[in-house]
Enzyme design. Structure first.
Site, mmCIF file in Angstrom:
data_model
loop_
_atom_site.group_PDB
_atom_site.id
_atom_site.type_symbol
_atom_site.label_atom_id
_atom_site.label_comp_id
_atom_site.label_asym_id
_atom_site.label_seq_id
_atom_site.Cartn_x
_atom_site.Cartn_y
_atom_site.Cartn_z
ATOM 1 N N TYR A 259 19.888 -11.752 -21.668
ATOM 2 C CA TYR A 259 20.028 -11.953 -23.108
ATOM 3 C C TYR A 259 21.489 -11.801 -23.547
ATOM 4 O O TYR A 259 22.107 -10.752 -23.345
ATOM 5 C CB TYR A 259 19.181 -10.954 -23.892
ATOM 6 N N HIS B 157 12.283 -10.588 -14.058
ATOM 7 C CA HIS B 157 12.144 -11.432 -15.245
ATOM 8 C C HIS B 157 11.285 -12.679 -14.987
ATOM 9 O O HIS B 157 10.480 -13.082 -15.822
ATOM 10 C CB HIS B 157 13.537 -11.850 -15.722
#
Length: 269
Positions: free
Chosen positions: A58, A117
């Site tokens: 992110y 992830h």
């Protein structure tokens, strides 16, 4: 706010936490709303949304930096902190470098939960799981889990792991119910693995069920978004909606205490 057990651990988390995707940028850093983002993270914790979810991906790490700045204003022990390692960093040297980088940006000596992830592409799931177990055993994180894993991938991960896989973080909302169709929700719940729903409001793009959400919301003097989150609570999953404004943060936090009736659930189905 209501709490549920995380996997088979002794940890009970609020049913609604805070997602941080696009705080501080998407795939690259964007510092234009840093102050608002930091304030939102602090406020979320004040409102009881103490599960903060982020990832090294992110904002190319900038989002973790913002969470770290927010943590300076919060008692770290009150926060359950989750971060995620990107799939091209799953070899042991890369993963250790990734988790150490995340910890440095977050300004903490440990994570509460560390997730893969996405399923690995250039190594096996078995090797990736072995490596994330090493991360846990070295004290970098209290618990480990995965994100975006299918049933078959989850089975392989469970078989390879010396330590419990406590959650599978997946896309799930009242309109995107693929994990139900695939049997993943049922599999996780039968095996003591928590489901954490990202995009729980479908980026507010909910349309098919919009009229039904609006109807119940109007009857109960709530918002459609609150009903959508309450639906997930009733399904027995955690959710991590992103919110910046005070209005949305308060609405989300209150949704954690909304109890939908069986009749309302059938109506929404």
């Amino acid at each position: 706010m209501k709490k549920m057990r995380l996997g088979k651990t002794d940890v009970f988390l609020p049913v609604i936490g805070l997602g941080t995707w696009e705080m501080g940028g998407g795939i690259s850093p964007d510092p234009s709303n840093d102050k608002e983002s930091i304030r939102a993270i602090v406020r979320a914790v004040e409102l009881g949304m103490t599960h903060i979810d982020t990832a090294e991906y992110y904002g190319a790490g900038h989002t973790e930096e913002l969470v770290g700045k927010a943590l300076k204003e919060i008692d770290r022990d009150k926060v359950f902190l989750t971060s995620k390692v990107w799939p091209n960093h799953l070899k042991i040297k890369d993963m250790l470098k990734s988790v150490e980088g995340s910890l440095k940006r977050l300004g903490t000596d440990h994570l509460d939960l560390y997730l893969i992830h996405w399923p690995p592409e250039d190594i096996s799931i078995t090797e990736a799981i072995k490596n994330i177990n090493t991360v846990l055993e070295r004290g970098y994180t209290r618990y480990i889990g995965v994100s975006n894993f299918s049933i078959s991938q989850l089975k392989e991960a469970m078989e390879a792991s010396k330590n419990p896989i406590v959650c599978d973080q997946v896309r799930y909302n009242i309109e995107d119910r693929e994990i139900e169709k695939a049997g993943l929700l049922d599999f996780c719940q039968k095996n003591g693995i928590s489901v954490v729903a990202y995009s729980p409001l479908n980026r507010m793009g909910i349309s098919i069920t919009a009229s039904k959400l609006h109807k119940i919301a109007k009857e109960r003097n709530l918002t459609p978004a609150q009903i959508a989150l309450a639906w997930l609570v009733k399904k027995g999953v955690f959710s991590i909606p992103k919110a910046i404004s005070e209005k949305h943060l308060v609405e989300n936090a209150k949704a954690g205490d909304i109890e939908l009736t069986e009749e309302e659930m059938k109506f929404l189905e």
